[in-house]
Write a protein that holds these residues in place. Sequence first.
Motif, PDB file in Angstrom:
ATOM      1  N   PHE A 134      -4.349  39.670  19.664  1.00 56.56           N
ATOM      2  CA  PHE A 134      -4.738  38.319  19.270  1.00 56.56           C
ATOM      3  C   PHE A 134      -3.540  37.581  18.687  1.00 56.56           C
ATOM      4  O   PHE A 134      -3.252  36.429  19.052  1.00 56.56           O
ATOM      5  N   VAL A 135      -2.822  38.255  17.798  1.00 59.75           N
ATOM      6  CA  VAL A 135      -1.659  37.644  17.152  1.00 59.75           C
ATOM      7  C   VAL A 135      -0.516  37.468  18.144  1.00 59.75           C
ATOM      8  O   VAL A 135       0.069  36.380  18.253  1.00 59.75           O
ATOM      9  N   TYR A 136      -0.212  38.531  18.888  1.00 62.61           N
ATOM     10  CA  TYR A 136       0.941  38.467  19.776  1.00 62.61           C
ATOM     11  C   TYR A 136       0.784  37.406  20.859  1.00 62.61           C
ATOM     12  O   TYR A 136       1.641  36.534  21.030  1.00 62.61           O
ATOM     13  N   TYR A 137      -0.312  37.479  21.618  1.00 67.30           N
ATOM     14  CA  TYR A 137      -0.481  36.541  22.728  1.00 67.30           C
ATOM     15  C   TYR A 137      -0.742  35.126  22.218  1.00 67.30           C
ATOM     16  O   TYR A 137      -0.285  34.148  22.827  1.00 67.30           O
ATOM     17  N   GLY A 138      -1.484  35.011  21.128  1.00 62.77           N
ATOM     18  CA  GLY A 138      -1.721  33.684  20.571  1.00 62.77           C
ATOM     19  C   GLY A 138      -0.434  33.008  20.149  1.00 62.77           C
ATOM     20  O   GLY A 138      -0.208  31.816  20.409  1.00 62.77           O
ATOM     21  N   LEU A 139       0.451  33.790  19.521  1.00 64.01           N
ATOM     22  CA  LEU A 139       1.712  33.223  19.041  1.00 64.01           C
ATOM     23  C   LEU A 139       2.711  32.993  20.168  1.00 64.01           C
ATOM     24  O   LEU A 139       3.228  31.893  20.349  1.00 64.01           O
ATOM     25  N   PHE A 140       2.983  34.033  20.947  1.00 66.84           N
ATOM     26  CA  PHE A 140       4.140  33.979  21.826  1.00 66.84           C
ATOM     27  C   PHE A 140       3.887  33.240  23.135  1.00 66.84           C
ATOM     28  O   PHE A 140       4.826  32.705  23.724  1.00 66.84           O
ATOM     29  N   LEU A 141       2.656  33.188  23.609  1.00 64.11           N
ATOM     30  CA  LEU A 141       2.395  32.362  24.784  1.00 64.11           C
ATOM     31  C   LEU A 141       2.528  30.883  24.465  1.00 64.11           C
ATOM     32  O   LEU A 141       2.848  30.068  25.321  1.00 64.11           O
ATOM     33  N   TRP A 142       2.284  30.536  23.212  1.00 65.25           N
ATOM     34  CA  TRP A 142       2.312  29.133  22.811  1.00 65.25           C
ATOM     35  C   TRP A 142       3.584  28.742  22.059  1.00 65.25           C
ATOM     36  O   TRP A 142       3.764  27.566  21.745  1.00 65.25           O
ATOM     37  N   LEU A 143       4.452  29.704  21.773  1.00 67.93           N
ATOM     38  CA  LEU A 143       5.614  29.388  20.941  1.00 67.93           C
ATOM     39  C   LEU A 143       6.491  28.270  21.508  1.00 67.93           C
ATOM     40  O   LEU A 143       6.860  27.338  20.773  1.00 67.93           O
ATOM     41  N   PRO A 144       6.852  28.295  22.818  1.00 68.30           N
ATOM     42  CA  PRO A 144       7.645  27.154  23.326  1.00 68.30           C
ATOM     43  C   PRO A 144       6.922  25.814  23.171  1.00 68.30           C
ATOM     44  O   PRO A 144       7.530  24.810  22.805  1.00 68.30           O
ATOM     45  N   SER A 145       5.606  25.797  23.443  1.00 67.86           N
ATOM     46  CA  SER A 145       4.843  24.560  23.322  1.00 67.86           C
ATOM     47  C   SER A 145       4.764  24.093  21.867  1.00 67.86           C
ATOM     48  O   SER A 145       4.833  22.893  21.577  1.00 67.86           O
TER      49      SER A 145
ATOM     50  N   VAL B 272       4.771  38.081  31.179  1.00 70.64           N
ATOM     51  CA  VAL B 272       4.129  37.373  30.060  1.00 70.64           C
ATOM     52  C   VAL B 272       5.069  36.323  29.490  1.00 70.64           C
ATOM     53  O   VAL B 272       4.666  35.199  29.179  1.00 70.64           O
ATOM     54  N   GLY B 273       6.352  36.690  29.355  1.00 60.79           N
ATOM     55  CA  GLY B 273       7.322  35.749  28.814  1.00 60.79           C
ATOM     56  C   GLY B 273       7.477  34.517  29.686  1.00 60.79           C
ATOM     57  O   GLY B 273       7.485  33.382  29.197  1.00 60.79           O
ATOM     58  N   LEU B 274       7.580  34.734  30.998  1.00 57.32           N
ATOM     59  CA  LEU B 274       7.725  33.598  31.908  1.00 57.32           C
ATOM     60  C   LEU B 274       6.504  32.687  31.873  1.00 57.32           C
ATOM     61  O   LEU B 274       6.620  31.466  31.993  1.00 57.32           O
ATOM     62  N   LEU B 275       5.321  33.290  31.715  1.00 57.71           N
ATOM     63  CA  LEU B 275       4.119  32.459  31.638  1.00 57.71           C
ATOM     64  C   LEU B 275       4.195  31.487  30.458  1.00 57.71           C
ATOM     65  O   LEU B 275       3.807  30.323  30.583  1.00 57.71           O
ATOM     66  N   SER B 276       4.712  31.964  29.332  1.00 57.49           N
ATOM     67  CA  SER B 276       4.823  31.074  28.174  1.00 57.49           C
ATOM     68  C   SER B 276       5.773  29.915  28.449  1.00 57.49           C
ATOM     69  O   SER B 276       5.587  28.809  27.931  1.00 57.49           O
TER      70      SER B 276
ATOM     71  N   GLY C 215      -8.489  45.229  22.927  1.00 56.61           N
ATOM     72  CA  GLY C 215      -7.386  44.382  22.482  1.00 56.61           C
ATOM     73  C   GLY C 215      -7.200  43.169  23.371  1.00 56.61           C
ATOM     74  O   GLY C 215      -6.852  42.085  22.894  1.00 56.61           O
ATOM     75  N   ARG C 216      -7.460  43.335  24.668  1.00 57.45           N
ATOM     76  CA  ARG C 216      -7.301  42.212  25.596  1.00 57.45           C
ATOM     77  C   ARG C 216      -8.305  41.097  25.306  1.00 57.45           C
ATOM     78  O   ARG C 216      -8.064  39.945  25.658  1.00 57.45           O
ATOM     79  N   ILE C 217      -9.421  41.448  24.683  1.00 53.15           N
ATOM     80  CA  ILE C 217     -10.343  40.388  24.262  1.00 53.15           C
ATOM     81  C   ILE C 217      -9.644  39.495  23.233  1.00 53.15           C
ATOM     82  O   ILE C 217      -9.722  38.265  23.288  1.00 53.15           O
ATOM     83  N   GLY C 218      -8.943  40.137  22.301  1.00 52.55           N
ATOM     84  CA  GLY C 218      -8.161  39.368  21.339  1.00 52.55           C
ATOM     85  C   GLY C 218      -7.067  38.567  22.011  1.00 52.55           C
ATOM     86  O   GLY C 218      -6.780  37.426  21.629  1.00 52.55           O
ATOM     87  N   ALA C 219      -6.437  39.166  23.039  1.00 48.34           N
ATOM     88  CA  ALA C 219      -5.395  38.460  23.783  1.00 48.34           C
ATOM     89  C   ALA C 219      -5.951  37.275  24.544  1.00 48.34           C
ATOM     90  O   ALA C 219      -5.233  36.302  24.821  1.00 48.34           O
TER      91      ALA C 219
END
Length: 385
Positions: free
Chosen positions: A213-224, A14-18, A332-336
Motif C-alpha cells: 500500500f505504501v510502496y505503490y501508493g507513493l512511488f507510482l505517484w511520486l513523479p506526478s 513498475v518504475g516505467l509505469l510511474s 499485499g497486492r490488494i494494498g498495492a
Amino acid sequence: MVLGTAWLFDAADVGLLSFIMPLIKKEWALTPGQLGSVGAITTVGMMIGAILFGYLADRFGKKNIIIITLLVFSISNLGLALTQNVYQFMIIRFITGIGLGGELPVAATIIADSFSGDKRSKMLILVDSFWAIGWIFASLLAFLFMPIYGWRPTVIITSLMALYTLVLRRHLSDEHNVKNNKLNLKVSLAQIWSPEFRRATICLSILWFIIMFVYYGLFLWLPSVLIARGFSMIHSFGYTLITSFAQLPGYFLAAFLMDKISRKKVLFIYLLGTLIGSFLFATANSSGMVIFSSILLSFFTLGAWGIMIAMTPTQYPITHRGTGIGFTQAIGRIGATIGPYLIGVSLGLKVSITTIFFYFVIALIIGLLITTFGLKDNDQVDQAR
C-alpha cells in the motif's frame, strides 16, 4: 544472479509505469481517478498471478512456472506499445500484472529452497536488491530516452530485454521441484490456514498489505506529486533517479543486520524509517527537504520490502512454501491496488498532498504494532523447520 533478473525487470516495469502515467494523462486527457485506475489494474493482475503461480510452482515445479510468468510479462509488454486508448492500456496492464505477480513469489521460493538460516535471509535480500537496479534503469530510460522517443519505444526495450532472460534461465536446475505433485489449491490454501500457520499467515498478509500500500501508493505517484509541487516533468525524472540510488544501501544495510539482530527488529527499524520519511515528505516546504525525505523513503521502504521477502519463506515448509508466499503477497497486492487508486481519487477531490501522505503514516503505525505484538521472530520459526 540469474534469479535477480526477476526483480530487475519487474522493478523496471513498475518504475516505467510511474513515469508513463503523466504522459498518458496528457495524451488521453485522463482524470486523476482514471489515472489511479491505471495504477491499480496492474496490481489486481499481480494478486491473481501471485496465488495462481505460487500454487502451480508447488505442484509442477518452479523452473517451468517462472519461465511461463516471464513469457506472460514480456509478450504483454509488447502489446502495450500498440494500445491506442486507456481501456486497451488497462487490459494489457492487467495481463502484465498476472505475469509480474507470479514471477516474484516463485523466484523467492527457489532461493528459499536453496539456502537456510541467515544465509537464506541475506541471499533473499540481495536478489531483491536487483529491484533497485531495475528502478534506476527505468529512471535512466525515463530521463534520457523517453523524452526523445516517447513511452511506446521505451516499453518495447524493456520487453525485449526481459525475453533475453529466458536464455539465462535455461541454467536453472530442476532439483527444487516439489515431489508431491498431487497437492491441489484448496488443500494447499487450507494448510497455510491450519492452526500451526494461521498466525503467521495473518500477520504476514497484513504486513504485505501495508508495505505494498505504501510502496505503490507513493512511488507510482511520486513523479506526478513532484509535478504538482511545481517541478517540471524533466526535473521530476532526474529527481526520482537521484532518490532511486538510495535503495541499494537500504538493501545492503538490511542484509548486514540480518545476522546481527533479529529479523523482527530489523523490520521494525525499517518500518519506522519509512514512517519518518513519509512524515517529512508530507510536511516538507523546501526542495532540500523534499529531496532528503524522498531519499529516506527509498532507503527504508525498499529495505522493508527486502526484509519481508527474507522473512516470509521461513514461515512455511517447502511443500507449500510457494502457496504461502503467493497468498500473503496476493493480499499485499490488494494494498498495492488501493494505494494508487486512493491517491488518484484524493487528488481528484482536491485533498492536499500533506493529508494524503498521512494515510501512509497511519498504515505504518499499524505495521509497527503488528511487527511488535503479532509476528513471531523468524529466527525461532526457521530453526523449528
